[in-house]
Design a protein around this motif. Structure first.
Motif, PDB file in Angstrom:
ATOM      1  N   ALA A  11       0.828  -1.209   0.000  1.00 30.27           N
ATOM      2  CA  ALA A  11       0.000   0.000   0.000  1.00 30.27           C
ATOM      3  C   ALA A  11       0.861   1.258   0.000  1.00 30.27           C
ATOM      4  N   LEU A  12       1.883   1.285   0.857  1.00 27.69           N
ATOM      5  CA  LEU A  12       2.764   2.445   0.920  1.00 27.69           C
ATOM      6  C   LEU A  12       3.576   2.586  -0.362  1.00 27.69           C
ATOM      7  N   ASP A  13       4.037   1.465  -0.884  1.00 22.86           N
ATOM      8  CA  ASP A  13       4.845   1.494  -2.093  1.00 22.86           C
ATOM      9  C   ASP A  13       4.032   2.014  -3.284  1.00 22.86           C
ATOM     10  N   VAL A  17       4.939   5.156  -5.617  1.00 26.22           N
ATOM     11  CA  VAL A  17       5.104   4.986  -7.062  1.00 26.22           C
ATOM     12  C   VAL A  17       4.133   5.878  -7.830  1.00 26.22           C
ATOM     13  N   CYS A  18       2.943   6.103  -7.268  1.00 31.15           N
ATOM     14  CA  CYS A  18       1.931   6.909  -7.951  1.00 31.15           C
ATOM     15  C   CYS A  18       2.184   8.413  -7.842  1.00 31.15           C
ATOM     16  N   VAL A  19       3.188   8.810  -7.068  1.00 38.90           N
ATOM     17  CA  VAL A  19       3.564  10.229  -7.014  1.00 38.90           C
ATOM     18  C   VAL A  19       4.405  10.546  -8.250  1.00 38.90           C
ATOM     19  N   TYR A 127      14.624   2.491  -0.749  1.00 42.57           N
ATOM     20  CA  TYR A 127      15.476   1.360  -0.379  1.00 42.57           C
ATOM     21  C   TYR A 127      16.292   1.612   0.883  1.00 42.57           C
ATOM     22  N   LEU A 128      16.576   2.871   1.183  1.00 40.28           N
ATOM     23  CA  LEU A 128      17.426   3.158   2.340  1.00 40.28           C
ATOM     24  C   LEU A 128      16.639   3.532   3.587  1.00 40.28           C
ATOM     25  N   SER A 129      15.410   4.035   3.412  1.00 39.88           N
ATOM     26  CA  SER A 129      14.659   4.514   4.567  1.00 39.88           C
ATOM     27  C   SER A 129      13.335   3.776   4.789  1.00 39.88           C
ATOM     28  N   VAL A 130      12.612   3.499   3.703  1.00 38.99           N
ATOM     29  CA  VAL A 130      11.278   2.909   3.844  1.00 38.99           C
ATOM     30  C   VAL A 130      11.332   1.396   3.963  1.00 38.99           C
ATOM     31  N   LEU A 131      11.984   0.749   3.015  1.00 39.59           N
ATOM     32  CA  LEU A 131      12.011  -0.712   2.989  1.00 39.59           C
ATOM     33  C   LEU A 131      12.543  -1.338   4.283  1.00 39.59           C
ATOM     34  N   THR A 148      14.263  -8.792   1.996  1.00 38.02           N
ATOM     35  CA  THR A 148      14.615  -7.639   1.167  1.00 38.02           C
ATOM     36  C   THR A 148      14.325  -7.922  -0.305  1.00 38.02           C
ATOM     37  N   ALA A 149      14.675  -9.143  -0.748  1.00 33.55           N
ATOM     38  CA  ALA A 149      14.433  -9.516  -2.146  1.00 33.55           C
ATOM     39  C   ALA A 149      12.937  -9.522  -2.457  1.00 33.55           C
ATOM     40  N   VAL A 150      12.134 -10.041  -1.527  1.00 30.06           N
ATOM     41  CA  VAL A 150      10.687 -10.098  -1.740  1.00 30.06           C
ATOM     42  C   VAL A 150      10.101  -8.691  -1.846  1.00 30.06           C
ATOM     43  N   LEU A 151      10.491  -7.803  -0.930  1.00 31.23           N
ATOM     44  CA  LEU A 151       9.982  -6.433  -0.961  1.00 31.23           C
ATOM     45  C   LEU A 151      10.470  -5.686  -2.203  1.00 31.23           C
ATOM     46  N   GLY A 152      11.713  -5.952  -2.584  1.00 30.72           N
ATOM     47  CA  GLY A 152      12.241  -5.329  -3.795  1.00 30.72           C
ATOM     48  C   GLY A 152      11.487  -5.782  -5.032  1.00 30.72           C
ATOM     49  N   LEU A 153      11.156  -7.062  -5.105  1.00 29.08           N
ATOM     50  CA  LEU A 153      10.391  -7.585  -6.239  1.00 29.08           C
ATOM     51  C   LEU A 153       8.977  -7.003  -6.262  1.00 29.08           C
ATOM     52  N   LEU A 154       8.386  -6.826  -5.088  1.00 21.92           N
ATOM     53  CA  LEU A 154       7.069  -6.201  -5.025  1.00 21.92           C
ATOM     54  C   LEU A 154       7.122  -4.773  -5.572  1.00 21.92           C
ATOM     55  N   HIS A 155       8.172  -4.044  -5.198  1.00 19.04           N
ATOM     56  CA  HIS A 155       8.326  -2.676  -5.697  1.00 19.04           C
ATOM     57  C   HIS A 155       8.489  -2.670  -7.216  1.00 19.04           C
ATOM     58  N   MET A 156       9.290  -3.575  -7.728  1.00 21.14           N
ATOM     59  CA  MET A 156       9.491  -3.647  -9.177  1.00 21.14           C
ATOM     60  C   MET A 156       8.178  -3.957  -9.896  1.00 21.14           C
ATOM     61  N   ALA A 157       7.361  -4.857  -9.315  1.00 24.59           N
ATOM     62  CA  ALA A 157       6.074  -5.195  -9.918  1.00 24.59           C
ATOM     63  C   ALA A 157       5.139  -3.984  -9.910  1.00 24.59           C
ATOM     64  N   CYS A 158       5.137  -3.236  -8.818  1.00 25.61           N
ATOM     65  CA  CYS A 158       4.316  -2.024  -8.743  1.00 25.61           C
ATOM     66  C   CYS A 158       4.750  -1.013  -9.802  1.00 25.61           C
ATOM     67  N   CYS A 159       6.057  -0.840  -9.934  1.00 25.71           N
ATOM     68  CA  CYS A 159       6.584   0.100 -10.925  1.00 25.71           C
ATOM     69  C   CYS A 159       6.167  -0.309 -12.330  1.00 25.71           C
ATOM     70  N   ALA A 160       6.310  -1.595 -12.633  1.00 25.52           N
ATOM     71  CA  ALA A 160       5.956  -2.081 -13.969  1.00 25.52           C
ATOM     72  C   ALA A 160       4.482  -1.824 -14.268  1.00 25.52           C
ATOM     73  N   ALA A 161       3.606  -2.145 -13.310  1.00 23.75           N
ATOM     74  CA  ALA A 161       2.162  -1.982 -13.531  1.00 23.75           C
ATOM     75  C   ALA A 161       1.774  -0.517 -13.681  1.00 23.75           C
ATOM     76  N   VAL A 162       2.267   0.329 -12.784  1.00 22.66           N
ATOM     77  CA  VAL A 162       1.883   1.746 -12.799  1.00 22.66           C
ATOM     78  C   VAL A 162       2.463   2.455 -14.016  1.00 22.66           C
TER      79      VAL A 162
END
Length: 205
Positions: A11-13, A17-19, A127-131, A148-162
């Protein structure tokens, strides 16, 4: 790491990403110009894949604990934002003017996208403050590197979709409206220039 933690991060990610920022400006410009939105987004995601790899390797913690290194990376990213913003303001994306510019090399689109996201101060912040706030270090949980890898992959998926959505919508809604396309890209350029200048002022004064 439970599902509640993952949903909270997601939700936060998504909110971050939507900003609108440098990533948005890049996909909008490519969508308006009729270039490959997929390649541009793949480049952006690749930049965040690099962030994820470095975070998994523990380098994110090293950077976060080094004021000088963090400042250098932030200043570099801010300087790049200023340059991108100024470039967009000087030459906003206009469909009619860019009709002959649709066949940009795919490698160039990918590389520039990776550079933009790789140096994006918003990415560094994530990656340095939120994750790290969502990592569980106590109890029976997967290793920190795996989390960390799981959260990073979630962020990448959000970026791709948005970003795919933004790029395709910009092509559909702005490609036939040169004035609107110019206004949107100039607004994005001004935002990048302002954010970059503010970051530079904070870290150099």
């Amino acid at each position: 790491m439970n599902s509640g933690t993952l949903l909270s991060f997601l939700a936060l990610d998504l909110l971050l990403v939507c900003v609108p920022g440098a990533d948005w400006a890049y996909v909008i410009a490519n969508g308006v110009r009729g270039r490959s939105v997929g390649r541009a987004v793949a480049g952006l995601v690749a930049g965040y894949a690099l962030h994820t790899t470095l975070a998994v390797a523990g380098l994110a913690v090293l950077v976060a604990n080094s004021t000088a290194l963090l400042t250098a990376l932030t200043v570099t990213g801010a300087g790049y934002l200023v340059w991108l913003g100024w470039s967009v303001l000087r030459r906003p994306a206009v469909p009619e003017a860019d009709a002959q510019d649709t066949q940009a090399p795919s490698g160039g689109l990918f590389l520039r996208g990776a550079t933009i996201s790789g140096l994006n101060p918003k990415g560094l912040l994530l990656y340095l403050s939120v994750l790290p706030q969502f990592l569980v270090t106590r109890g029976a949980h997967p290793p920190v590197a795996v989390q960390t890898a799981v959260l990073g992959l979630l962020h990448m998926a959000c970026c791709a979709a948005v970003y795919l959505t933004v790029g395709l919508l910009s092509r559909a809604l702005l490609a036939a409206r040169p004035r609107a396309a110019r206004a949107v890209t100039r607004t994005s350029g001004a935002a990048m220039l302002g954010i970059g200048a503010l970051l530079l002022a904070q870290h150099t004064l």
